[in-house]
Design a protein around this motif. Structure first.
Motif, PDB file in Angstrom:
ATOM      1  N   ARG A 178      42.078  76.289  70.893  1.00  0.00           N
ATOM      2  CA  ARG A 178      42.688  74.760  71.161  1.00  0.00           C
ATOM      3  C   ARG A 178      43.601  74.799  72.241  1.00  0.00           C
ATOM      4  O   ARG A 178      43.934  73.324  72.445  1.00  0.00           O
ATOM      5  N   ALA A 184      38.231  73.544  70.523  1.00  0.00           N
ATOM      6  CA  ALA A 184      38.226  72.901  69.285  1.00  0.00           C
ATOM      7  C   ALA A 184      39.419  73.162  68.058  1.00  0.00           C
ATOM      8  O   ALA A 184      39.837  74.507  68.087  1.00  0.00           O
ATOM      9  N   ASP A 185      40.175  72.429  67.669  1.00  0.00           N
ATOM     10  CA  ASP A 185      41.146  72.878  66.458  1.00  0.00           C
ATOM     11  C   ASP A 185      40.373  72.601  65.292  1.00  0.00           C
ATOM     12  O   ASP A 185      39.715  71.531  64.577  1.00  0.00           O
ATOM     13  N   GLY A 221      37.348  69.024  64.881  1.00  0.00           N
ATOM     14  CA  GLY A 221      37.180  70.277  65.410  1.00  0.00           C
ATOM     15  C   GLY A 221      35.856  71.043  65.026  1.00  0.00           C
ATOM     16  O   GLY A 221      35.123  71.655  66.086  1.00  0.00           O
TER      17      GLY A 221
END
Ligand SMILES: NC(=O)c1ccc[n+]([C@@H]2O[C@H](COP(=O)([O-])OP(=O)(O)OC[C@H]3O[C@@H](n4cnc5c(N)ncnc54)[C@H](OP(=O)(O)O)[C@@H]3O)[C@@H](O)[C@H]2O)c1
Length: 100
Positions: A37, A55-56, A62
């Motif tokens: 991230r 992506a979180d 995410g």
């Protein structure tokens, strides 16, 4: 484990244990996708030649980003490594998740 031809999704592959594991898996002839991230770590991982989905994973957005990034590709191996560590003595009660 034979990974030839397998698609591997490794979350948290841009730093720490995940990055070291990604470097090990690179030589296994599978198709490796990592997530991370932090932009500069993502850029560094891409600079090493890794396919990265930014992506979180703590957010629904995410998760969606991973699904979009996979673009329908089936995953053979999931290494769900993304996370963080925190020391806590559980005899003292449940930790406050907002406590660093
Ligand atoms: N190190 C240890 O001694 C130890 C011991 C037991 C278990 N573990 C577990 O092993 C895993 C890796 O630990 P580590 O020490 O290698 O950690 P680390 O160096 O902090 O690396 C964690 C990786 O996960 C990513 N990540 C963290 N939170 C994320 C999130 N919400 N969404 C997406 N990616 C996220 C990080 O991305 P960014 O860099 O972009 O944040 C980074 O790529 C963790 O699950 C940890 O709990 C570690």
């Amino acid at each position: 484990m034979k990974l030839q031809g397998k698609t591997i999704l490794l979350t948290g592959g841009t730093d720490g244990i995940g990055l070291r594991l990604a470097r090990q898996l690179r030589g296994k002839d599978g198709s490796l996708i990592v997530t991370g991230r932090t932009p500069d770590r993502i850029a560094a991982a891409e600079g090493e030649g890794f396919a990265v989905i930014p992506a979180d994973l703590a957010s629904p957005a995410g998760i969606e980003a991973v699904m979009t990034g996979l673009n329908g590709r089936a995953i053979d191996v999931l290494i769900n490594n993304a996370g963080m560590g925190a020391a806590h003595d559980y005899r003292l009660g449940a930790p406050d998740p907002l406590d660093d």
